[in-house]
Design a protein around this motif. Structure first.
Motif, short mmCIF file in Angstrom:
data_model
loop_
_atom_site.label_atom_id
_atom_site.label_comp_id
_atom_site.label_asym_id
_atom_site.label_seq_id
_atom_site.Cartn_x
_atom_site.Cartn_y
_atom_site.Cartn_z
N ALA A 64 -35.62 40.00 -14.20
CA ALA A 64 -34.64 38.97 -13.82
C ALA A 64 -34.86 37.65 -14.63
O ALA A 64 -35.95 37.47 -14.90
CB ALA A 64 -34.55 38.74 -12.29
N ALA A 65 -33.71 36.82 -14.77
CA ALA A 65 -33.92 35.66 -15.35
C ALA A 65 -34.17 34.75 -14.20
O ALA A 65 -33.67 34.96 -12.94
CB ALA A 65 -32.61 35.20 -16.07
N VAL A 66 -34.47 33.15 -14.48
CA VAL A 66 -34.59 32.25 -13.70
C VAL A 66 -33.77 31.18 -14.27
O VAL A 66 -34.15 30.73 -15.22
CB VAL A 66 -35.91 31.96 -13.23
N VAL A 67 -32.78 30.75 -13.33
CA VAL A 67 -31.91 29.69 -13.51
C VAL A 67 -31.73 28.53 -12.61
O VAL A 67 -31.82 28.72 -11.43
CB VAL A 67 -30.40 30.17 -13.82
N ALA A 68 -31.84 27.17 -13.08
CA ALA A 68 -32.05 26.24 -12.32
C ALA A 68 -30.71 25.96 -11.66
O ALA A 68 -29.74 26.14 -12.25
CB ALA A 68 -32.48 24.89 -13.19
N VAL A 104 -25.84 33.34 -22.72
CA VAL A 104 -26.31 34.41 -21.90
C VAL A 104 -27.98 34.70 -21.46
O VAL A 104 -28.64 34.35 -22.55
CB VAL A 104 -26.06 36.04 -22.73
N VAL A 105 -28.33 35.08 -20.35
CA VAL A 105 -29.58 34.91 -20.10
C VAL A 105 -30.20 36.37 -19.64
O VAL A 105 -31.26 36.30 -19.31
CB VAL A 105 -29.80 33.95 -18.90
N GLY A 106 -29.30 37.28 -19.70
CA GLY A 106 -29.69 38.77 -19.41
C GLY A 106 -28.80 39.80 -19.01
O GLY A 106 -27.56 39.16 -19.34
N GLY A 107 -29.06 40.91 -18.76
CA GLY A 107 -27.94 41.85 -18.43
C GLY A 107 -28.49 43.14 -18.26
O GLY A 107 -29.84 43.51 -18.14
N ASP A 108 -27.84 44.08 -18.65
CA ASP A 108 -28.07 45.40 -18.93
C ASP A 108 -27.17 46.14 -19.75
O ASP A 108 -26.26 45.80 -20.31
CB ASP A 108 -27.68 46.36 -17.42
N HIS A 156 -29.94 25.47 -18.55
CA HIS A 156 -30.51 25.52 -17.03
C HIS A 156 -31.34 26.70 -17.13
O HIS A 156 -31.78 27.00 -16.02
CB HIS A 156 -29.44 25.69 -16.09
N THR A 157 -31.89 27.34 -18.23
CA THR A 157 -32.66 28.48 -18.03
C THR A 157 -34.09 28.10 -17.80
O THR A 157 -34.60 27.53 -18.53
CB THR A 157 -32.51 29.43 -19.17
N ILE A 158 -34.72 28.47 -16.95
CA ILE A 158 -36.22 28.41 -16.60
C ILE A 158 -36.87 29.71 -17.45
O ILE A 158 -37.99 29.48 -17.95
CB ILE A 158 -36.75 28.40 -15.11
#
Length: 331
Positions: A42-46, A132-136, A33-35
């Motif tokens: 930031a990530a963009v998720v559908a 995983v689509v991102g984080g810190d 679902h990752t755009i």
């Protein structure tokens, strides 16, 4: 995994944040679902259904795990699994994870690489398409793993813990008491005084091996969350703090009494009621709409004096409460 020399496996203090992040992100493929994935602010998720289910959970060295018992891979797997279970408990399909790591500087790069491997393989096994689509990333004296999970309801309403109705059956998908058994084995067998020591798997019997695996690498039935929602579940939640505590929460939220049957809780009903971290799915259904993969363990009744009873009698065991139960001196 083959051992690596210090030159091939540097301490995190010898690397830049960018180098550590690159090592992690090369091991985390995009979610279905990752755009827009990692690399921006930031990530963009559908969200195909137009709504997003969101949850978060934090694992901290001490109250939540011991490095003597858990590898980086174990922790990545478990951190993914416990968050995926919360999404599934709402009847949603997990779509993405955001991971914030606070890692001591003296840890090796291989540890965070294996942590990333655990996240990836848990998602692949438990909820294909989620990743995983991102984080810190930051440094801390105490290893901390904080995860935010996103999910999609795929067009149906969320299943909350407040919808159980008198006449419904109480059902569960997944195991009860196995993780607590595993934790008892770890605390009873693998400590030197108050200090945890690595697990010697040759000292585990077959049932103990499975129980320790249930504690360190839980396998909640993530795919059955949406199945339960489609079948008509009236209430649902993740069993993370023990069946007694969590079923009591469902009963209170719904204004009913849940009457469990001890002969359906497995070979050790007390451990099934009191033990935590199974991450089974607890749900209620109309009697004629039980979802595949769920087994009946009780019935919903009109609210009585007690929200939770077992074989008609009040339940006097409690689940896990970190503020009440964690003892830093216990290893």
């Amino acid at each position: 995994m083959p051992s690596r020399s210090a030159d091939d496996d540097p301490r995190l203090s010898d690397l830049s944040e960018g180098q550590i992040l690159r090592a992690i992100l090369t091991r985390t493929p995009p979610a279905s679902h990752t755009i827009l994935g990692p690399g921006d602010d930031a990530a963009v998720v559908a969200a195909p259904s137009g709504s997003v289910v969101v949850t978060t959970d934090t694992l901290v060295h001490g109250p939540d795990f011991r490095l003597a018992w858990s590898s980086g891979y174990d922790l990545g797997w478990k951190a993914a699994a416990v968050n995926l279970a919360d999404i599934a408990a709402m009847g949603a399909r997990p779509t993405a994870l955001l991971v914030a790591l606070a890692v001591p500087r003296e840890m090796r790069l291989s540890f965070v690489e294996r942590l990333a491997d655990g996240f990836r393989e848990a998602c692949d096994a438990l909820s294909p398409g989620c990743a995983v689509v991102g984080g810190d990333l930051t440094t801390s004296d105490v290893l901390t793993i904080a995860v935010t999970a996103l999910g999609d309801l795929e067009g149906h309403a969320a299943v909350t813990r407040s919808g159980a109705r008198p006449g419904d059956v109480v059902a569960v998908a997944g195991e009860l008491g196995h993780a607590a058994h595993g934790l008892a084995v770890l605390f009873g067998r693998f400590r030197d005084g108050e200090t945890p020591v690595p697990v010697d798997r040759s000292r585990l019997a077959a049932g103990e091996t499975d129980a320790v695996a249930a504690q360190l690498r839980p396998r909640p039935p993530i795919g059955l969350g949406p199945v339960a929602a489609t079948a008509g579940a009236t209430a649902m939640m993740d069993v993370s703090d023990g069946l007694a505590l969590d079923a009591g929460r469902m009963a209170d939220a719904s204004g009913v009494t849940l009457d469990l049957h001890s002969d359906r809780l497995g070979p050790d009903p007390v451990r099934a009621l009191a033990g935590g971290e199974d991450h089974a799915l607890l749900a209620t259904f109309p009697p004629d709409r039980l979802a595949p993969g769920f087994r009946v363990i009780g019935v919903v009744r009109e609210r009585g004096q007690d929200g939770l009873v077992c074989d008609g009698a009040p339940v006097d065991v409690a689940g896990w409460d970190p503020y009440r139960d964690w003892d830093s001196a216990a290893g």
